[in-house]
Enzyme design. Structure first.
Site, PDB file in Angstrom:
ATOM      1  N   LYS A  22       0.931  -1.292   0.315  1.00 19.84           N
ATOM      2  CA  LYS A  22       0.143  -0.300   0.326  1.00 19.84           C
ATOM      3  C   LYS A  22       1.103   1.248  -0.257  1.00 19.84           C
ATOM      4  CE  LYS A  22      -1.511   1.550   4.704  1.00 19.84           C
ATOM      5  NZ  LYS A  22      -1.308   2.902   4.718  1.00 19.84           N
ATOM      6  N   ASN A  23       1.964   1.320   0.672  1.00 23.41           N
ATOM      7  CA  ASN A  23       2.841   3.014   1.416  1.00 23.41           C
ATOM      8  C   ASN A  23       3.506   2.638  -0.246  1.00 23.41           C
ATOM      9  OD1 ASN A  23       1.645   2.943   3.158  1.00 23.41           O
ATOM     10  ND2 ASN A  23       2.781   2.441   4.899  1.00 23.41           N
ATOM     11  N   CYS A 117      -5.042   8.515  10.235  1.00 20.21           N
ATOM     12  CA  CYS A 117      -4.755   7.172  11.290  1.00 20.21           C
ATOM     13  C   CYS A 117      -4.487   8.519  12.608  1.00 20.21           C
ATOM     14  CB  CYS A 117      -3.504   6.310  11.112  1.00 20.21           C
ATOM     15  SG  CYS A 117      -4.007   4.886  10.310  1.00 20.21           S
ATOM     16  N   ARG A 122       2.244  14.290  13.619  1.00 17.10           N
ATOM     17  CA  ARG A 122       1.385  14.133  12.163  1.00 17.10           C
ATOM     18  C   ARG A 122       2.249  15.483  11.034  1.00 17.10           C
ATOM     19  NH1 ARG A 122      -0.851   8.799   9.726  1.00 17.10           N
ATOM     20  NH2 ARG A 122       1.039   8.366   8.890  1.00 17.10           N
ATOM     21  N   ASP A 306       5.279   0.337  11.337  1.00 16.35           N
ATOM     22  CA  ASP A 306       3.793  -0.751  10.987  1.00 16.35           C
ATOM     23  C   ASP A 306       4.027  -1.711  12.083  1.00 16.35           C
ATOM     24  OD1 ASP A 306       3.671   1.940   9.918  1.00 16.35           O
ATOM     25  OD2 ASP A 306       4.073   1.615   8.137  1.00 16.35           O
ATOM     26  N   ARG A 398      -8.773  -0.120   5.645  1.00 14.57           N
ATOM     27  CA  ARG A 398      -7.311   0.692   4.199  1.00 14.57           C
ATOM     28  C   ARG A 398      -6.630  -0.244   3.637  1.00 14.57           C
ATOM     29  NH1 ARG A 398      -6.563   5.336   8.138  1.00 14.57           N
ATOM     30  NH2 ARG A 398      -5.335   6.023   5.982  1.00 14.57           N
TER      31      ARG A 398
END
Ligand code: EPU
Length: 419
Positions: A22-23, A117, A122, A306, A398
């Site tokens: 995904k990233n 999230c 952030r 993660d 997600r």
């Protein structure tokens, strides 16, 4: 919103196909905005965040053609920098990744501050610093970021005080179309950054050093079309490795490699888990008792933040004490009170969690507000006695493709229920 109902106690055994990361997919989708020729991305994971990013670039006029669940062709020939709907942008932080490509190609962009999230403050300062170093004028007001470079971006030296994956990606995507040479110092070294560089190079960009602390980019006037296979998801692989470990089972993870796990693989070995390469990927097995070990999250190649929540779930049933320190995000412990509902013994002190192993977890209703915290609850549910209900599965969807189906195929007792 769906929920997962898990009856714990089954040992997992079987094969799990690890999909594209995904990233890595998200910045590469954003990168399609840089050029007017089509790019094809293969091995795309079928997860909600990828869907959100495709919707977002569609709003900028990119034509999105899906030739199957894992392949997409993106054509930005008719794209513009018109503003995207807040309703899409608020869904995840990675929407910020369109900023660099839009300024680089159109000389101006206005993007609303992203959502995502709730794992810490952030901030976006490093993204903005990168664009400023390349000659853009950047403003932050009323929840919007505006960046302008009416004469186009020019090469520059971008020095990050600390490495940021997203800001390195913003810098790289902006610099590929800037006039002259750029240098990114203290760049993030994550494999997803390297994968984005490979994608951009396939489109004609001139980039050296991606995957190291120092990236050098020679600007080009335009990009051409091309194709890229998204690299396998190391976080998905690590999550299933913990699923094998926590259930005392054995899983073959196809499409990935041991070296992708980096420090996480070593930590699992120290905790009593065995990992070895196979022709198709990686085997993970936990033949004997678990061992409590300490970990510290760090930028790549350190232990990935993660996978911190998943590893904590594993340590809740290890025999002794384990200290888990989070150094990447200051507030990434939303799973702690929820794991405690399942009977885990965890005390938090600042950015460290002390986990005292318990002999068994007990099923309960739980809920988490971020992706990796949610999956840690599923992992705990796999070994908890009785029934665990993980609410708001939306967060899992997600970032994990068919998580419940993949686990069920390996022997887990999981049911998805609506509402
Ligand atoms: N940071 C700043 N200023 C900025 C940007 C970042 O201070 O302008 C700080 C962050 O607050 C954090 C640290 O720098 O403390 C590192 O954040 P980074 O920018 O590297 O994270 P990111 O790009 O926002 C990506 C992943 C995250 C992953 C982190 C760290 C994507 C789409 N997201 O986020 O993935 O945790 O790198 O590896 O690539 C996830 O998949 O669950 C996830 C949260």
């Amino acid at each position: 919103m769906d929920r997962l109902i898990i009856r714990g106690g089954r040992r997992l055994e079987g094969t799990v196909q690890v999909r594209g990361a995904k990233n890595a997919a998200l910045p590469q989708i954003a990168a399609s905005l840089l050029g007017a020729a089509p790019i094809t991305l293969n091995n795309l994971p079928d997860v909600a965040d990828v869907g959100t990013m495709l919707t977002l670039i569609g709003q900028y006029g990119v034509q999105v053609d899906r030739s199957g669940p894992s392949s997409v062709t993106l054509n930005a020939a008719n794209a513009s920098n018109a503003e995207a709907a807040y309703d899409v942008v608020r869904r995840m932080r990675a929407t910020l990744l369109v900023l660099g490509p839009l300024v680089a190609r159109f000389g101006a962009a206005r993007v609303s501050m992203p959502g995502g999230c709730a794992i810490g403050a952030r901030p976006v300062d490093l993204h903005l610093k990168a664009l400023t170093a390349l000659g853009a004028t950047v403003d932050l007001e009323a929840g919007y970021i505006t960046a302008k470079a009416s004469q186009g971006l020019r090469g520059g030296r971008i020095l990050f005080p600390s490495p940021s994956v997203g800001a390195t990606e913003t810098a790289m995507m902006a610099a590929v179309l800037a006039r002259g040479e750029s240098e990114i110092v203290n760049a993030a070294r994550e494999p997803e950054v390297r994968d984005l560089a490979q994608c951009l190079i396939a489109l004609g960009a001139r980039i050296e050093g991606a995957g190291t602390h120092q990236i050098r980019i020679q600007g080009v006037s335009q990009l051409q079309g091309g194709r890229q296979d998204i690299l396998p998801d190391r976080v998905e692989a690590g999550t299933y490795a913990v699923a094998a470990a926590i259930t005392g089972g054995q899983l073959e993870l196809t499409g990935t490699r041991l070296e992708h796990l980096a420090a996480v693989g070593e930590a699992l070995e120290r905790a009593g888990v065995r990992l070895w390469p196979t022709d198709r990927g990686l085997m993970v097995s936990r033949p004997g008792p678990l061992r409590s070990i300490d970990i510290v999250t760090e930028p790549y190649p350190g232990f990935s933040t993660d996978l911190q929540a998943q590893f904590m779930a594993l340590m809740t049933i290890a025999p002794d004490e384990s200290t888990i320190r989070e150094t990447v995000f200051e507030n990434r412990f939303m799973h702690v009170p929820e794991l405690a509902r399942l009977g885990a013994n965890i005390s938090l002190q600042g950015t460290s969690a002390l986990v005292r192993g318990v002999s068994a977890l007990k099923g309960a209703p739980v809920m988490a507000t971020d992706l990796r915290a949610s999956v840690s609850l599923v992992l705990a549910g796999l070994v908890a006695e009785g029934e665990t209900v993980v609410n708001r599965v939306y967060h899992l969807d997600r970032g994990y493709e068919a998580l419940d189906r993949k686990l069920i195929r390996c022997g887990a007792d999981i049911r998805r229920a609506a509402g």
